[in-house]
Write an enzyme that holds these catalytic residues in place. Sequence first.
Site, PDB file in Angstrom:
ATOM      1  N   TYR A 140       3.405   8.263   9.514  1.00  0.00           N
ATOM      2  CA  TYR A 140       2.828   9.162   8.649  1.00  0.00           C
ATOM      3  C   TYR A 140       2.912  10.593   9.212  1.00  0.00           C
ATOM      4  O   TYR A 140       2.881  11.318   8.221  1.00  0.00           O
ATOM      5  CB  TYR A 140       1.457   8.584   8.588  1.00  0.00           C
ATOM      6  CG  TYR A 140       1.147   7.710   7.326  1.00  0.00           C
ATOM      7  CD1 TYR A 140       1.662   6.241   7.362  1.00  0.00           C
ATOM      8  CD2 TYR A 140       0.524   8.093   6.537  1.00  0.00           C
ATOM      9  CE1 TYR A 140       1.164   5.548   6.322  1.00  0.00           C
ATOM     10  CE2 TYR A 140       0.009   7.191   5.560  1.00  0.00           C
ATOM     11  CZ  TYR A 140       0.412   5.954   5.657  1.00  0.00           C
ATOM     12  OH  TYR A 140      -0.193   4.978   4.592  1.00  0.00           O
ATOM     13  N   LYS A 191       6.458  -4.990  14.882  1.00  0.00           N
ATOM     14  CA  LYS A 191       7.535  -5.574  14.621  1.00  0.00           C
ATOM     15  C   LYS A 191       8.562  -5.392  15.710  1.00  0.00           C
ATOM     16  O   LYS A 191       9.473  -4.744  15.911  1.00  0.00           O
ATOM     17  CB  LYS A 191       8.175  -4.722  13.251  1.00  0.00           C
ATOM     18  CG  LYS A 191       9.528  -4.948  12.789  1.00  0.00           C
ATOM     19  CD  LYS A 191       9.224  -6.589  11.774  1.00  0.00           C
ATOM     20  CE  LYS A 191      10.939  -6.749  11.369  1.00  0.00           C
ATOM     21  NZ  LYS A 191      10.678  -8.536  10.758  1.00  0.00           N
ATOM     22  N   ASP A 223       5.960  -9.238   8.969  1.00  0.00           N
ATOM     23  CA  ASP A 223       6.216  -9.932   7.895  1.00  0.00           C
ATOM     24  C   ASP A 223       5.565 -11.272   7.841  1.00  0.00           C
ATOM     25  O   ASP A 223       5.115 -11.762   6.826  1.00  0.00           O
ATOM     26  CB  ASP A 223       7.653 -10.182   7.876  1.00  0.00           C
ATOM     27  CG  ASP A 223       8.431 -10.382   9.089  1.00  0.00           C
ATOM     28  OD1 ASP A 223       7.737 -10.473  10.405  1.00  0.00           O
ATOM     29  OD2 ASP A 223       9.716 -10.819   9.199  1.00  0.00           O
ATOM     30  N   ASP A 247      -1.611   0.221   6.657  1.00  0.00           N
ATOM     31  CA  ASP A 247      -1.935   0.413   4.961  1.00  0.00           C
ATOM     32  C   ASP A 247      -1.303  -0.568   4.152  1.00  0.00           C
ATOM     33  O   ASP A 247      -2.279  -1.013   3.203  1.00  0.00           O
ATOM     34  CB  ASP A 247      -0.752   1.743   4.728  1.00  0.00           C
ATOM     35  CG  ASP A 247      -0.818   2.294   3.366  1.00  0.00           C
ATOM     36  OD1 ASP A 247      -1.787   2.447   2.926  1.00  0.00           O
ATOM     37  OD2 ASP A 247       0.146   2.536   2.844  1.00  0.00           O
ATOM     38  N   ASP A 251      -4.359  -3.437   1.793  1.00  0.00           N
ATOM     39  CA  ASP A 251      -4.441  -3.655   0.433  1.00  0.00           C
ATOM     40  C   ASP A 251      -4.079  -5.058   0.011  1.00  0.00           C
ATOM     41  O   ASP A 251      -5.020  -5.663  -0.859  1.00  0.00           O
ATOM     42  CB  ASP A 251      -3.283  -2.700  -0.111  1.00  0.00           C
ATOM     43  CG  ASP A 251      -3.876  -1.499  -0.918  1.00  0.00           C
ATOM     44  OD1 ASP A 251      -4.655  -0.669  -0.263  1.00  0.00           O
ATOM     45  OD2 ASP A 251      -3.127  -1.023  -1.752  1.00  0.00           O
TER      46      ASP A 251
HETATM   47  C1  IPM Z   1      -5.029   4.583   2.042  1.00  0.00           C
HETATM   48  C2  IPM Z   1      -4.155   5.417   1.214  1.00  0.00           C
HETATM   49  C3  IPM Z   1      -3.426   6.588   1.831  1.00  0.00           C
HETATM   50  C4  IPM Z   1      -2.767   5.935   2.992  1.00  0.00           C
HETATM   51  C5  IPM Z   1      -2.875   7.640   0.762  1.00  0.00           C
HETATM   52  C6  IPM Z   1      -3.583   8.121  -0.315  1.00  0.00           C
HETATM   53  C7  IPM Z   1      -2.390   8.761   1.535  1.00  0.00           C
HETATM   54  O1  IPM Z   1      -2.982   4.467   0.713  1.00  0.00           O
HETATM   55  O2  IPM Z   1      -6.008   5.041   2.589  1.00  0.00           O
HETATM   56  O3  IPM Z   1      -4.619   3.491   2.556  1.00  0.00           O
HETATM   57  O4  IPM Z   1      -1.569   5.872   2.668  1.00  0.00           O
HETATM   58  O5  IPM Z   1      -3.320   5.947   4.121  1.00  0.00           O
HETATM   59 MG    MG Z   2      -3.482   2.679   1.289  1.00  0.00          MG
END
Ligand code: IPM
Ligand code: MG
Length: 358
Positions: A140, A191, A223, A247, A251
């Site tokens: 990042y 990884k 993975d 990240d 999700d």
């Molecule tokens: C998160 C989001 C952010 C990230 C974006 C909005 C930059 O996806 O907080 O997970 O990638 O960290």
């Molecule tokens: Mg995110």
Amino acid sequence: MNKKILILPGDYIGTEIMAEAVKVLELLKAEGEKIEWSFGHLGGAAYDAEGHPYPPSTQKAACEADAILMGAVGGPKYDSLPRAVRPEQGILGIRKDLGLFANLRPALAYEELAAASSFKPEVIAGLDILILRELTGDIYFGQPRGRRSNAEGAEEGYDTMHYSRPEVERIAHVAFQAAQKRNKRLCSVDKENVLETSRLWREVVIEVGKQYPDVALSHMYVDNAAMQLVKNPKQFDVIVTGNIFGDILSDEASMLAGSIGMLPSASLDVNNKGLYEPIHGSAPDIAGQGKANPLATILSVGMMFRYTFNRADLADRIDAAVKQVLRQGKRTGDIAQPGERIIGTKEMGDAVVAALKK
Ligand code: IPM
Ligand code: MG
């Protein structure tokens, strides 16, 4: 002295969900809690108002605050802006600037919402995992990055993944300590079979682990972790991983909870000063319609009391109030089953406030 909270509603549904979190703060203040808050801009809203997604006024207020509550940033209105002023740079900027390296993303499956999940009830019943994502390093922020032409003269884009030993050490300590307060199992995700960054990551985590003999440490390739999270998520207690893997996995884990609209998060610095935000985005498709689920933002207020203000009592009360409204059958659209009555953002916020009242 009052604890100072900076509120950054952000874009689209950000303002709607934050209004409900403020109702919770108002109730606690009326009860005598020594808190005060002010508002600032971040993301697209900040670009509109001040020409930058993380303007100096926000930076100053963020440094002075004891804790920060954020809504969500980004959306189609800002998609065509140059990268340097896109809303995402607002959130990345404030994380880096304040040194918020430890991102706690709990994934909790609420019994009442089992039917809203796309998983079989037995897979997720009782699920309670914590994903700890390193937040200020990795690909990042790695330099160099950019565009260039390669040896064949073709245009290429490139980024750099790296972690330093101290960066891994500090997130590893947070992870082991979090595991000690939970079920004492820590899975480090990397990884290591491919990446140098991951080889160092794993070595350092093992070394730090020697100081925490009471925590069972395991390792998993990212993975495989993505697969295991949907196959048998209850095998996990605490997961620690780097920025990009975290990240993606967080999700994925949010779906285990039934809706991404239910999950709060905390991003902490070395002194537990934190930025608290729902893990969902700004949902431009439902913005301005009073439909958004404010529970993740309200639960983020709970995390703020737990981690920055050391008030587990208030955090527990907020968590319990959220559970109670779910038991009462209150549902925003994202967590409703066919045939269930759907309520709006405000009604959900009011229900939580009513449940919170002593
Ligand atoms: C998160 C989001 C952010 C990230 C974006 C909005 C930059 O996806 O907080 O997970 O990638 O960290
Ligand atoms: Mg995110």
